[in-house]
Design an enzyme around this catalytic site. Sequence first.
Site, PDB file in Angstrom:
ATOM      1  N   ARG A   1      15.672   7.477  11.337  1.00  0.00           N
ATOM      2  CA  ARG A   1      17.014   7.101  10.895  1.00  0.00           C
ATOM      3  C   ARG A   1      17.710   8.346  10.326  1.00  0.00           C
ATOM      4  NH1 ARG A   1      18.841   4.462   5.404  1.00  0.00           N
ATOM      5  NH2 ARG A   1      21.037   4.234   5.898  1.00  0.00           N
TER       6      ARG A   1
ATOM      7  N   HIS B   1      27.143   7.808   5.818  1.00  0.00           N
ATOM      8  CA  HIS B   1      26.290   7.884   4.628  1.00  0.00           C
ATOM      9  C   HIS B   1      27.000   8.749   3.574  1.00  0.00           C
ATOM     10  CE1 HIS B   1      21.855   7.531   3.219  1.00  0.00           C
ATOM     11  NE2 HIS B   1      22.490   8.110   2.226  1.00  0.00           N
TER      12      HIS B   1
ATOM     13  N   GLU C   1      24.817   1.596   2.034  1.00  0.00           N
ATOM     14  CA  GLU C   1      24.983   1.248   0.619  1.00  0.00           C
ATOM     15  C   GLU C   1      26.423   1.269   0.114  1.00  0.00           C
ATOM     16  OE1 GLU C   1      22.396   3.730  -1.688  1.00  0.00           O
ATOM     17  OE2 GLU C   1      20.599   2.913  -0.809  1.00  0.00           O
TER      18      GLU C   1
ATOM     19  N   ASN D   1      17.797  -1.238   1.530  1.00  0.00           N
ATOM     20  CA  ASN D   1      17.219  -0.091   0.828  1.00  0.00           C
ATOM     21  C   ASN D   1      16.733  -0.574  -0.531  1.00  0.00           C
ATOM     22  OD1 ASN D   1      18.153   1.416   2.948  1.00  0.00           O
ATOM     23  ND2 ASN D   1      19.646   2.591   1.761  1.00  0.00           N
TER      24      ASN D   1
ATOM     25  N   TYR E   1      14.230   0.541  -4.044  1.00  0.00           N
ATOM     26  CA  TYR E   1      13.421   1.550  -4.733  1.00  0.00           C
ATOM     27  C   TYR E   1      12.735   1.050  -5.991  1.00  0.00           C
ATOM     28  CZ  TYR E   1      15.474   5.112  -1.722  1.00  0.00           C
ATOM     29  OH  TYR E   1      15.838   5.850  -0.625  1.00  0.00           O
TER      30      TYR E   1
ATOM     31  N   GLU F   1      15.277   1.940   3.827  1.00  0.00           N
ATOM     32  CA  GLU F   1      14.836   2.988   2.895  1.00  0.00           C
ATOM     33  C   GLU F   1      13.909   2.395   1.852  1.00  0.00           C
ATOM     34  OE1 GLU F   1      17.834   5.370   0.818  1.00  0.00           O
ATOM     35  OE2 GLU F   1      19.039   5.439   2.642  1.00  0.00           O
TER      36      GLU F   1
HETATM   37  C1  GBH Z   1      19.446   5.955  -1.785  1.00  0.00           C
HETATM   38  O1  GBH Z   1      20.187   5.171  -2.695  1.00  0.00           O
HETATM   39  C2  GBH Z   1      20.355   6.775  -0.904  1.00  0.00           C
HETATM   40  O2  GBH Z   1      20.707   6.059   0.254  1.00  0.00           O
HETATM   41  C3  GBH Z   1      19.761   8.098  -0.510  1.00  0.00           C
HETATM   42  O3  GBH Z   1      20.743   8.925   0.044  1.00  0.00           O
HETATM   43  C4  GBH Z   1      19.105   8.746  -1.708  1.00  0.00           C
HETATM   44  O4  GBH Z   1      18.604  10.016  -1.437  1.00  0.00           O
HETATM   45  C5  GBH Z   1      18.003   7.822  -2.181  1.00  0.00           C
HETATM   46  O5  GBH Z   1      18.563   6.619  -2.570  1.00  0.00           O
HETATM   47  C6  GBH Z   1      17.249   8.323  -3.391  1.00  0.00           C
HETATM   48  O6  GBH Z   1      18.077   8.326  -4.510  1.00  0.00           O
HETATM   49  O7  GBH Z   1      20.781   8.858 -11.492  1.00  0.00           O
HETATM   50  O8  GBH Z   1      21.751   7.161 -12.863  1.00  0.00           O
HETATM   51  O9  GBH Z   1      23.114   8.341 -11.253  1.00  0.00           O
HETATM   52  C7  GBH Z   1      19.418   4.367  -3.572  1.00  0.00           C
HETATM   53  C8  GBH Z   1      20.240   3.752  -4.686  1.00  0.00           C
HETATM   54  C9  GBH Z   1      21.768   4.252  -6.420  1.00  0.00           C
HETATM   55  C10 GBH Z   1      19.657   5.247  -6.452  1.00  0.00           C
HETATM   56  C11 GBH Z   1      22.287   5.318  -7.370  1.00  0.00           C
HETATM   57  C12 GBH Z   1      20.150   6.310  -7.409  1.00  0.00           C
HETATM   58  C13 GBH Z   1      21.745   6.871  -9.082  1.00  0.00           C
HETATM   59  C14 GBH Z   1      21.416   6.530 -10.473  1.00  0.00           C
HETATM   60  N1  GBH Z   1      20.701   4.774  -5.609  1.00  0.00           N
HETATM   61  N2  GBH Z   1      21.246   5.803  -8.207  1.00  0.00           N
HETATM   62  S1  GBH Z   1      21.809   7.816 -11.590  1.00  0.00           S
END
Ligand code: GBH
Length: 515
Positions: free
Chosen positions: A120, A165, A210, A352, A354, A419
């Site tokens: 992807r 993206h 997202e 996605n 995490y 993701e």
């Molecule tokens: C993904 O978003 C993205 O699609 C990808 O590009 C990115 O590299 C990956 O996550 C890893 O981060 O630090 O308090 O500003 C996942 C959802 C939402 C996670 C925003 C990070 C930032 C929080 N993301 N968040 S902060």
Amino acid sequence: MFKITFVIFLRILICSKTSLSAEIMESAKNEQYCGEKTVEKGFYYGTFPEGFKFGTATSAYQIEGAWNEDGKTENIWDRLVHQNSAVIADGSNGDIAADSYHKYKDDVKILKELGVEFYRFSLSWTRVLPKGDVSVISTEGIQYYNDLIDELLANGIMPMVTIYHWDLPQSLQDLGGWTNEIMAEYFEDFARVAFSNFGDRVKWWITLNEPWVQSVLGYDFGWDAPRLNLHGVGGYLSGHTMLKAHALAFHLYDKEFRPSQKGKIGITLESFWMEPKTSDPKDLEAAERALQFELGWFAHPIFSKNGDYPPLMKQIIGENSKKEGLKRSRLPSLSSKWIELLKGSSDFFGLNHYTSYLVEADENGQDPSWRRDTRCKTSVNPLWPETGSPWLKVVPWGFRKLLNWIKKEYNNPDVIVTENGVSDKGGLADKQRVAYITEYMNEMLKAIKLDGCNISAYTCWSLLDNFEWLGGYTQKFGIYSVDFDDPERRRTAKESAKAYSTIIKNNGFLKCQDI
Ligand code: GBH
């Protein structure tokens, strides 16, 4: 009876490593006598359904570099990192990044070595359309993605292409970016260029990555590009346009391209799992609200039976807006035409995921904002293991709960995990990432096998260490490391790449190999 006894006998034999003839070993493996459908100490030994696909992902701005080469122009991330490098953790930028613009063959080589079935990646809008609109289509930009796609196919790897993206052309941001509804049409035009140039070979499309993050972090919190503090208003406008953009691209593909190209197209939404902090009904409601305001905002219009924004969001933002003396809700309304266009406009549910948060009710929000509208406060359990990113704790069981929530809420859609992954500070012996991938994938396997969730693919974020947005290069998400001091940007497999490879090869988790 005889069969069961025999199976148990075989299992004891194999698992105690008694020497068996290679033939019996082979047949035992094929028939999965190694413990299919057993849960031990919370771990599920078993395999993914036939046809389940494994992949890995990146995005254009995070890996390509070549930010101003071959006619590519400035996008909103180029603008942010060049004008305001102080907001990036290490003051860095994506000017060169992993240099995948020049090193894409190295990327395909390691993809092949990994044994993934698909890759992807995303298209850089200004690399393809330097003016943002279709008045100029860059031959070099088209060539780059043609080369990448051809190289993937030549190596038996399916491309899964994210059209957008987060890297909007700066020229379009100057028109208001996603707060301007006309952006939906610019996006549709861009999507048309993508389908007509690459759709003969790309059979898996993702419209937007997202939209919640782009809308809330970009236009409400004012953190990510375009970094606008339009609390309580900008995020909702942006989300509204992104939904329309998605619907236009979906129907364009469906009507004009699908008949000949025969691919699939969907959207990728992100969500944390929101666990109630206590069993107080107020916190249970708060956790549900948090899910509706993040995932539901975009999922309800597309995947629910009735369509439109989640009723809870409409009601709360409507009431708050009234109290603020406004004539209409800060959440724009979707007309019946758009409700119909959005309903069912995705062939799969791209997800996605995490991490998880604890949620409690909070009535003390300040100015009108997305956060205050949710009336929620989030925190984490101090026992949840930390990672390389402050926002990301290791909570594997949250993944299973989220997958079950999606199953229940949207009638068990076909979920593609687009993701999932974890960060650290670097190093090849990334034991924590091995554990994270193993445990999260195992929770996903339980969701499939024990809970009946419909999940057909998994994508590990990320293939490479890359530019982690505001985190710069301080947070590494790759299963391959990239030497950013080396002009060649050499890629090296981490232990997690090998672990992921093994899971793919076994199509899951076999008990015997662990004993
Ligand atoms: C993904 O978003 C993205 O699609 C990808 O590009 C990115 O590299 C990956 O996550 C890893 O981060 O630090 O308090 O500003 C996942 C959802 C939402 C996670 C925003 C990070 C930032 C929080 N993301 N968040 S902060």
